[in-house]
Scaffold this motif. Structure first.
Motif, PDB file in Angstrom:
ATOM      1  N   PRO B 111       0.836  -1.215   0.000  1.00 48.25           N
ATOM      2  CA  PRO B 111       0.000   0.000   0.000  1.00 48.25           C
ATOM      3  C   PRO B 111       0.869   1.263   0.000  1.00 48.25           C
ATOM      4  N   GLY B 112       0.321   2.341  -0.539  1.00 48.97           N
ATOM      5  CA  GLY B 112       1.065   3.604  -0.605  1.00 48.97           C
ATOM      6  C   GLY B 112       1.724   3.800  -1.958  1.00 48.97           C
ATOM      7  N   PHE B 113       1.327   2.990  -2.927  1.00 49.95           N
ATOM      8  CA  PHE B 113       1.943   3.022  -4.261  1.00 49.95           C
ATOM      9  C   PHE B 113       1.816   4.415  -4.906  1.00 49.95           C
ATOM     10  N   ALA B 114       0.618   4.997  -4.835  1.00 52.12           N
ATOM     11  CA  ALA B 114       0.398   6.311  -5.486  1.00 52.12           C
ATOM     12  C   ALA B 114       1.323   7.375  -4.895  1.00 52.12           C
ATOM     13  N   ALA B 115       1.507   7.325  -3.587  1.00 45.67           N
ATOM     14  CA  ALA B 115       2.375   8.323  -2.944  1.00 45.67           C
ATOM     15  C   ALA B 115       3.818   8.136  -3.395  1.00 45.67           C
ATOM     16  N   ARG B 116       4.214   6.876  -3.563  1.00 46.37           N
ATOM     17  CA  ARG B 116       5.601   6.622  -3.994  1.00 46.37           C
ATOM     18  C   ARG B 116       5.794   7.065  -5.443  1.00 46.37           C
ATOM     19  N   VAL B 117       4.786   6.839  -6.268  1.00 48.21           N
ATOM     20  CA  VAL B 117       4.859   7.298  -7.664  1.00 48.21           C
ATOM     21  C   VAL B 117       5.006   8.824  -7.693  1.00 48.21           C
ATOM     22  N   ALA B 118       4.221   9.498  -6.846  1.00 46.93           N
ATOM     23  CA  ALA B 118       4.286  10.967  -6.807  1.00 46.93           C
ATOM     24  C   ALA B 118       5.677  11.426  -6.370  1.00 46.93           C
ATOM     25  N   LEU B 119       6.240  10.723  -5.411  1.00 48.18           N
ATOM     26  CA  LEU B 119       7.568  11.087  -4.898  1.00 48.18           C
ATOM     27  C   LEU B 119       8.619  10.922  -5.999  1.00 48.18           C
ATOM     28  N   GLY B 236       9.538  -1.636  -1.229  1.00 47.66           N
ATOM     29  CA  GLY B 236      10.558  -2.440  -0.562  1.00 47.66           C
ATOM     30  C   GLY B 236      11.517  -1.649   0.312  1.00 47.66           C
ATOM     31  N   LEU B 237      11.266  -0.367   0.484  1.00 47.74           N
ATOM     32  CA  LEU B 237      12.168   0.429   1.314  1.00 47.74           C
ATOM     33  C   LEU B 237      11.386   1.087   2.438  1.00 47.74           C
ATOM     34  N   ALA B 238      12.057   1.300   3.557  1.00 51.11           N
ATOM     35  CA  ALA B 238      11.431   2.037   4.652  1.00 51.11           C
ATOM     36  C   ALA B 238      11.200   3.472   4.198  1.00 51.11           C
ATOM     37  N   ALA B 239      10.194   4.113   4.793  1.00 50.06           N
ATOM     38  CA  ALA B 239       9.805   5.460   4.350  1.00 50.06           C
ATOM     39  C   ALA B 239      10.982   6.435   4.363  1.00 50.06           C
ATOM     40  N   ASP B 240      11.823   6.361   5.396  1.00 56.03           N
ATOM     41  CA  ASP B 240      12.905   7.336   5.490  1.00 56.03           C
ATOM     42  C   ASP B 240      14.021   7.081   4.481  1.00 56.03           C
ATOM     43  N   GLU B 241      14.070   5.865   3.922  1.00 56.29           N
ATOM     44  CA  GLU B 241      15.099   5.566   2.918  1.00 56.29           C
ATOM     45  C   GLU B 241      14.604   5.875   1.504  1.00 56.29           C
ATOM     46  N   LEU B 242      13.273   5.858   1.369  1.00 59.04           N
ATOM     47  CA  LEU B 242      12.692   5.909   0.029  1.00 59.04           C
ATOM     48  C   LEU B 242      13.058   7.192  -0.716  1.00 59.04           C
ATOM     49  N   ASP B 243      12.842   8.316  -0.088  1.00 61.64           N
ATOM     50  CA  ASP B 243      13.082   9.596  -0.743  1.00 61.64           C
ATOM     51  C   ASP B 243      14.543   9.694  -1.188  1.00 61.64           C
ATOM     52  N   CYS B 244      15.435   9.324  -0.272  1.00 60.08           N
ATOM     53  CA  CYS B 244      16.869   9.398  -0.567  1.00 60.08           C
ATOM     54  C   CYS B 244      17.223   8.479  -1.748  1.00 60.08           C
ATOM     55  N   ALA B 245      16.675   7.250  -1.730  1.00 60.03           N
ATOM     56  CA  ALA B 245      16.989   6.280  -2.791  1.00 60.03           C
ATOM     57  C   ALA B 245      16.473   6.773  -4.138  1.00 60.03           C
ATOM     58  N   LEU B 246      15.246   7.259  -4.154  1.00 59.66           N
ATOM     59  CA  LEU B 246      14.665   7.719  -5.421  1.00 59.66           C
ATOM     60  C   LEU B 246      15.443   8.905  -5.972  1.00 59.66           C
ATOM     61  N   ARG B 247      15.821   9.812  -5.088  1.00 55.32           N
ATOM     62  CA  ARG B 247      16.565  10.980  -5.550  1.00 55.32           C
ATOM     63  C   ARG B 247      17.949  10.581  -6.069  1.00 55.32           C
ATOM     64  N   GLY B 263      10.391   6.382 -17.843  1.00 55.22           N
ATOM     65  CA  GLY B 263       9.855   5.138 -18.383  1.00 55.22           C
ATOM     66  C   GLY B 263       9.215   4.286 -17.303  1.00 55.22           C
ATOM     67  N   VAL B 264       9.889   4.182 -16.165  1.00 54.75           N
ATOM     68  CA  VAL B 264       9.354   3.381 -15.055  1.00 54.75           C
ATOM     69  C   VAL B 264       8.011   3.941 -14.595  1.00 54.75           C
ATOM     70  N   LEU B 265       7.927   5.260 -14.489  1.00 51.28           N
ATOM     71  CA  LEU B 265       6.687   5.881 -13.994  1.00 51.28           C
ATOM     72  C   LEU B 265       5.503   5.559 -14.909  1.00 51.28           C
ATOM     73  N   GLU B 266       5.716   5.753 -16.226  1.00 53.94           N
ATOM     74  CA  GLU B 266       4.605   5.510 -17.166  1.00 53.94           C
ATOM     75  C   GLU B 266       4.179   4.050 -17.116  1.00 53.94           C
ATOM     76  N   ALA B 267       5.150   3.158 -17.108  1.00 50.11           N
ATOM     77  CA  ALA B 267       4.815   1.728 -17.125  1.00 50.11           C
ATOM     78  C   ALA B 267       4.229   1.287 -15.792  1.00 50.11           C
ATOM     79  N   ALA B 268       4.737   1.840 -14.708  1.00 46.18           N
ATOM     80  CA  ALA B 268       4.259   1.425 -13.380  1.00 46.18           C
ATOM     81  C   ALA B 268       2.788   1.765 -13.211  1.00 46.18           C
TER      82      ALA B 268
END
Lengths: 520, 281
Positions: B111-119, B236-247, B263-268
């Motif tokens: 759960p929380g997929f939409a928020a991760r896509v937005a991030l 697959g990442l904890a919330a505090d790691e996610l932002d850093c990893a994506l950036r 590409g990942v965003l559109e396909a995801a």
């Protein structure tokens, strides 16, 4: 207008290099368009659409195409040759392959007198490298950022137990025994030691000390998180003790944003115990809150340098107030009165994070609230960092602008473009900016800036607007870029150049106050 | 007599057949990577802080600049050794005892997929080449059968844009990272097959290096970055790691990382949804 191109068969350069070459060619005076791409069919088609010529597609060739004046195209192709062949020429003939130094351990084994490691690797690996250096018994300057705070604490606790210092993470500036590290400036050696949690803050203090005729014994960095409650100021306390014990240091300056309250107490207690006078500038904190025997509080960076120099010369801890002279009042008043009704706002465009911070404080003291991507307490956050609104003071060196791109102190092109955009905005009254010189900074920081400013000002003038340009140049005449030359170039472009960042911000705030009917 | 330098590999990629007996040549040399063209495949020697690749060989070195490897130097592989015939002497990489890097595919979209896509969108949008989002959109519409023939659309994307791996190719790698993931289920498998067929005739329209990358991605052979990206989006990442990893991923290279993100965003958005894989299983 000419169209010129050059093809480099089977030449492979990484994407960041290609982007850098492309930016430099585009910035060549007289060049209208420049493109550096692999000559794939799709890119060849794009070049044709862009009016950059028709080519036969050879996907593994690197193609440089430029348009502009004859001379400019020729110069751009010469520059492309130089930039694209630079690495190959430095490739060597294999002599170095015999024993490349690939670890700190190897370096220490080769020269056991080494006592400081400067580490600049991606954040994920930085803590491990720093720990290797500490285990070898040497101090660390950790240039890398993105090191987790838990790792920083572990490193600093380990170092403290062994009487070693960790400067950083994210420590960009230091001068150790006269050796400049990172983004330091060329300053004379002298009796004033600095411990700074801010890179550009340390630069401002050290260059001001130099300009006032004194010099620097050592300038030690701590990294921006050191004075948080979690880290507890371990590096600042170590640096303070080191300078206290250093016979060449007579006066100590501490530079930081306001520390966590309990850390401030600890640092000021240590400062009071020092046998030497200590000047502390905790930007944003009331100087009156910095108390103690032999401890003096400064409000702004330049004032901290002034007080330290006065103390080093045997005087009192005195700093000239940052204020408007009568002449400055007249000049700024004239500028303000010459503006159109729509021109009401300051647009600060900074490459130094601490300069951005200090400029916001100066404006806030003059009741000018400004939007920012790195707002100080009380200032609103900018909704979109790439678009200013009302009064706005931007740190172009912040992470969001520098991911995958050089910092604006290294490559100011992005910052220059932003200055041009702000001049073109009909609501802009003042564009306030810094130019940071020194080792590691752009070798010719005004090269692109003057052209951008000239073009933008011509556009504004054509629309009947005069925009005030207020600048501060952080550097010395000993720097590679020579502050005197940079100041002259900026003045010839019509900029007002202040002697410190705080003074530049003060001038800007005065113009904005005048535009709102409050003076000068 | 020329000296031989032997270096033990730190780690090798999961697709690397180091034990085979084959020959090739050095294709290109960079500060932190050396590409080896070996019988139609592209292997890569990687410096120790580079992200793993399926055909990567990581060495305990910071840079290859001092190794005097040149484009065109001969390569031979045999029994777990990779030899580079340099002018200054032979360099032998010993892969025999090196552990293999094999990414673990995520097993569910949490759960929380939409928020991760937005991030991710926030982290990558400003960094990507301006046309990358549009190329990703066009490719996905064609892949989902909502516009023209897929190979026609991809013809306009392969090899387009700046960089050694042109931005269009990076976008397609991002799409392939999602559709080739087990999370994309049967629909993803069909999409991967369609992409592979369409790309077969198109890889010559880009650089050799990028063509290899596309070919490998179309076979589901992807490096650590796109794997981590899909894993992070799946949760697959904890919330505090996610932002850093994506950036960090979005800022790789000049625009490459951010273009892959497009590409990942559109396909995801089309192929991933909470619990998709578990439901299919």
């Amino acid at each position: 207008m000419s169209l010129r191109s050059r093809s480099y068969p089977n030449l492979y350069k990484d994407s960041v290099s290609l982007m850098t070459v492309s930016a430099k060619l585009t910035a060549t005076p007289g060049v209208e368009q420049a493109s550096v791409v692999m000559a794939t069919p799709a890119n060849v088609e794009n070049l044709a659409h862009a009016g950059l010529g028709e080519y036969e597609a050879r996907a593994n060739d690197l193609l440089v195409a430029v348009s502009g004046s004859d001379d400019a195209c020729e110069e751009a192709l010469r520059l492309a040759d130089e930039l694209l062949s630079a690495k190959a020429a430095a490739g060597g003939n294999g002599e170095a392959a015999a024993q490349p130094l690939t670890s700190i351990q190897m370096a220490v084994a080769r020269d056991p007198s080494l006592n400081l490691a400067l580490i600049s690797v991606p954040g994920d690996y930085a803590a491990a490298e720093a720990m290797k250096a500490l285990r070898l018994g040497i101090d660390v300057m950790l240039f890398s950022d993105n090191v987790p705070v838990e790792s920083e604490l572990a490193l600093k606790l380990y170092a403290r137990e062994r009487d070693l210092m960790v400067m950083g993470p994210d420590c960009g500036t230091a001068i150790v025994g006269g050796v400049p590290l990172g983004f330091a400036n060329a300053v004379r050696r002298g009796a004033i030691g600095v411990v700074g949690a801010s890179g550009t803050g340390t630069q401002e203090v050290t260059v001001r000390v130099h300009q006032l005729g004194e010099g620097i014994s050592h300038a030690l960095g701590t990294g921006g998180h050191d004075l948080s409650a979690k880290i507890g100021g371990i590096s600042m306390l170590h640096g303070l003790a080191a300078l206290d014990a250093d016979p060449t240091t007579k006066v100590i300056v501490l530079v930081s944003k306001p520390p966590a309250p309990e850390v401030a107490k600890r640092v000021l207690a240590a400062a009071e115990r020092s046998a030497k006078p200590v000047v502390a500038v905790f930007l944003g904190a009331d100087p009156a809150s910095i108390k103690g025997e032999g401890v003096y509080g400064a409000r702004y960076l330049a004032q901290a340098a002034d007080m330290a120099v006065s103390l080093a010369k045997g005087g009192e801890a005195r700093a000239a107030p940052i204020a408007l002279s009568n002449e400055a009042q007249r000049t700024l008043g004239d500028i303000a009165r010459g503006m159109t009704a729509s021109q009401r706002y300051v647009r600060g465009v900074f490459s130094g994070g601490t300069f951005c911070y200090e400029a916001q404080l100066v404006h806030a003291a003059a009741s000018v609230r400004a939007f920012s991507n790195t707002p100080t307490d009380g200032n609103p956050r900018l909704k979109n960092s790439v678009k200013s609104q009302e009064n706005a003071i931007i740190d172009m060196g912040d992470d969001e602008f520098t991911r995958g791109r050089p910092h604006p102190m290294i490559d100011p092109s992005q910052r220059n473009a932003r200055i041009g955009e702000e001049i073109a905005d009909p609501e802009t009254a003042v564009v306030l900016f810094d130019v940071v010189l020194g080792y590691g900074a752009s070798a010719d920081p005004t090269a692109g800036l003057i052209g951008v400013v000239g073009a933008a000002r011509a556009g504004a003038n054509a629309a009947g607007r005069q925009v005030a340009l207020v600048a501060h140049v952080c550097g010395t005449e000993l720097d590679l870029q020579d502050r005197n030359n940079v100041v002259a170039a900026l003045k010839s472009a019509g900029a007002l150049v202040a002697s410190s960042n705080a003074e530049a911000a003060f001038w800007s705030a005065a113009i904005i106050a005048a535009r709102s009917g409050a003076g000068p | 007599m020329s000296a031989t330098t032997i270096i033990a590999a730190e780690r090798v990629g999961y697709a690397l057949p180091a034990g085979v007996h084959s020959v090739g040549a050095v294709h290109s040399v960079f500060s932190c990577a050396v590409n080896l063209e070996i019988e139609g495949e592209m292997w890569t020697l990687l410096a120790s802080d580079c992200a793993e690749q399926p055909f990567g060989i990581r060495l305990p070195v910071r840079s290859f600049e001092a190794f005097a490897i040149r484009e065109g130097d001969g390569i031979h592989t045999r029994a777990g050794f990779v030899g580079v015939e340099r002018a200054g002497g032979r360099l032998v990489v010993d892969c025999r005892a090196a552990p293999r890097w094999a990414p673990s595919p995520p097993d569910a979209v949490l759960p929380g997929f939409a928020a991760r896509v937005a991030l991710l969108s926030q982290a990558a949008s400003a960094r990507a080449w301006p046309s990358s989002r549009l190329m990703a959109h066009d490719a996905m519409r064609a892949l989902l059968g909502e516009s023209g023939a897929l190979d026609g659309v991809l013809t306009g994307i392969v090899g387009r844009g700046p960089g050694l791996t042109p931005a269009g190719d990076d976008v397609l790698v991002g799409i392939l990272a999602v559709v080739a993931s087990p999370l994309a289920g049967e629909a993803g498998a069909r999409a991967t097959q369609a992409m592979r067929r369409a790309l077969e005739g198109l890889v010559l329209r880009t650089t050799a290096l990028s063509g290899h990358m596309l070919r490998q991605a179309a076979r589901g052979l992807l490096g650590r970055m796109p794997h981590d990206l899909v894993g992070a989006l799946a949760g697959g990442l904890a919330a505090d790691e996610l932002d850093c990893a994506l950036r960090r991923i979005a800022s790789t290279g000049a625009t490459s990382g951010a273009d892959i993100c497009m590409g990942v965003l559109e396909a995801a958005r089309a192929f991933l949804r909470s619990g998709a894989y578990k439901a299919a299983a």
